[in-house]
Scaffold this motif. Structure first.
Motif, PDB file in Angstrom:
ATOM      1  N   THR A  28       0.844  -1.199   0.000  1.00 15.47           N
ATOM      2  CA  THR A  28       0.000   0.000   0.000  1.00 15.47           C
ATOM      3  C   THR A  28       0.875   1.243   0.000  1.00 15.47           C
ATOM      4  OG1 THR A  28      -1.735  -1.149   1.239  1.00 15.47           O
ATOM      5  CG2 THR A  28      -1.809   1.256   1.250  1.00 15.47           C
ATOM      6  N   GLU A  50      -2.450  -1.367  -3.460  1.00 18.72           N
ATOM      7  CA  GLU A  50      -3.341  -0.225  -3.292  1.00 18.72           C
ATOM      8  C   GLU A  50      -2.534   1.070  -3.287  1.00 18.72           C
ATOM      9  OE1 GLU A  50      -6.493   1.528   0.021  1.00 18.72           O
ATOM     10  OE2 GLU A  50      -5.903  -0.574   0.099  1.00 18.72           O
ATOM     11  N   ARG A  51      -2.943   2.029  -4.130  1.00 24.26           N
ATOM     12  CA  ARG A  51      -2.315   3.345  -4.239  1.00 24.26           C
ATOM     13  C   ARG A  51      -0.797   3.250  -4.450  1.00 24.26           C
ATOM     14  NH1 ARG A  51      -4.741   3.836   0.567  1.00 24.26           N
ATOM     15  NH2 ARG A  51      -2.826   4.561   1.487  1.00 24.26           N
ATOM     16  N   CYS A  52      -0.370   2.398  -5.361  1.00 29.45           N
ATOM     17  CA  CYS A  52       1.059   2.220  -5.655  1.00 29.45           C
ATOM     18  C   CYS A  52       1.378   2.711  -7.058  1.00 29.45           C
ATOM     19  CB  CYS A  52       1.439   0.735  -5.560  1.00 29.45           C
ATOM     20  SG  CYS A  52       1.396   0.075  -3.877  1.00 29.45           S
ATOM     21  N   GLU A  53       2.634   3.118  -7.246  1.00 26.06           N
ATOM     22  CA  GLU A  53       3.187   3.365  -8.578  1.00 26.06           C
ATOM     23  C   GLU A  53       4.149   2.229  -8.844  1.00 26.06           C
ATOM     24  OE1 GLU A  53       5.023   7.031  -9.577  1.00 26.06           O
ATOM     25  OE2 GLU A  53       3.201   8.175  -9.252  1.00 26.06           O
ATOM     26  N   ASP A  69      -5.853  -1.475  -6.823  1.00 28.84           N
ATOM     27  CA  ASP A  69      -6.805  -0.401  -6.545  1.00 28.84           C
ATOM     28  C   ASP A  69      -6.055   0.929  -6.530  1.00 28.84           C
ATOM     29  OD1 ASP A  69      -9.140   0.971  -5.776  1.00 28.84           O
ATOM     30  OD2 ASP A  69      -8.709   0.676  -3.655  1.00 28.84           O
ATOM     31  N   ARG A  70      -6.429   1.827  -7.436  1.00 27.25           N
ATOM     32  CA  ARG A  70      -5.843   3.165  -7.543  1.00 27.25           C
ATOM     33  C   ARG A  70      -4.331   3.124  -7.733  1.00 27.25           C
ATOM     34  NH1 ARG A  70      -8.230   5.313  -2.229  1.00 27.25           N
ATOM     35  NH2 ARG A  70      -8.253   3.102  -1.864  1.00 27.25           N
ATOM     36  N   CYS A  71      -3.870   2.256  -8.612  1.00 25.16           N
ATOM     37  CA  CYS A  71      -2.441   2.115  -8.918  1.00 25.16           C
ATOM     38  C   CYS A  71      -2.160   2.572 -10.344  1.00 25.16           C
ATOM     39  CB  CYS A  71      -2.011   0.650  -8.790  1.00 25.16           C
ATOM     40  SG  CYS A  71      -2.102  -0.001  -7.109  1.00 25.16           S
ATOM     41  N   THR A  72      -0.916   2.957 -10.578  1.00 26.90           N
ATOM     42  CA  THR A  72      -0.440   3.270 -11.921  1.00 26.90           C
ATOM     43  C   THR A  72       0.703   2.315 -12.226  1.00 26.90           C
ATOM     44  OG1 THR A  72      -0.998   5.603 -11.613  1.00 26.90           O
ATOM     45  CG2 THR A  72       0.503   5.067 -13.412  1.00 26.90           C
ATOM     46  N   CYS A  87      -9.389  -5.184 -10.984  1.00 22.75           N
ATOM     47  CA  CYS A  87      -8.704  -3.924 -10.702  1.00 22.75           C
ATOM     48  C   CYS A  87      -9.708  -2.776 -10.743  1.00 22.75           C
ATOM     49  CB  CYS A  87      -7.603  -3.680 -11.732  1.00 22.75           C
ATOM     50  SG  CYS A  87      -6.287  -4.912 -11.675  1.00 22.75           S
ATOM     51  N   THR A  88      -9.471  -1.753  -9.917  1.00 17.83           N
ATOM     52  CA  THR A  88     -10.352  -0.591  -9.883  1.00 17.83           C
ATOM     53  C   THR A  88      -9.541   0.683  -9.943  1.00 17.83           C
ATOM     54  OG1 THR A  88     -10.339  -0.624  -7.452  1.00 17.83           O
ATOM     55  CG2 THR A  88     -12.148  -1.769  -8.550  1.00 17.83           C
ATOM     56  N   ASP A  89     -10.179   1.709 -10.469  1.00 20.88           N
ATOM     57  CA  ASP A  89      -9.595   3.055 -10.631  1.00 20.88           C
ATOM     58  C   ASP A  89      -8.220   3.000 -11.257  1.00 20.88           C
ATOM     59  OD1 ASP A  89     -11.873   4.206  -9.645  1.00 20.88           O
ATOM     60  OD2 ASP A  89     -11.086   4.410  -7.613  1.00 20.88           O
TER      61      ASP A  89
END
Length: 89
Positions: A28, A50-53, A69-72, A87-89
């Motif tokens: 995360t 989650e929320r990772c680059e 989730d919310r990753c690039t 996967c989401t967002d």
């Protein structure tokens, strides 16, 4: 019409990377880097992030991506397939 009922049946997702696949799992808020020059003969997995680059600077035979989730993700081309699910967002 005979298969219309299938549209309402929830399917169990059996999509999964091989047991010994290298990768990044259950992280995360991190920046994750697979450096250039690593061997390309195996699979690589990104799971439960989650929320990772993520920067994948080495190729792999197959790239498995599940539960992000919310990753690039930035990746060089793979030698084979890229599988993405849940996967989401």
């Amino acid at each position: 019409a005979a298969t219309a009922w299938l549209a309402h049946v929830r399917r169990t997702d059996t999509f999964q990377a091989a047991a010994g696949a290298q990768g990044f799992r259950q992280r995360t808020g991190e920046t994750l880097v697979r450096p250039a020059g690593e061997p390309i003969d195996g699979d690589f997995a990104l799971e439960s992030l989650e929320r990772c680059e993520v920067y994948l600077l080495s190729s792999s035979r197959v790239l498995w991506i599940r539960g992000l989730d919310r990753c690039t993700v930035f990746a060089v081309p793979t030698r084979g397939a890229v599988y993405v699910t849940e996967c989401t967002d």
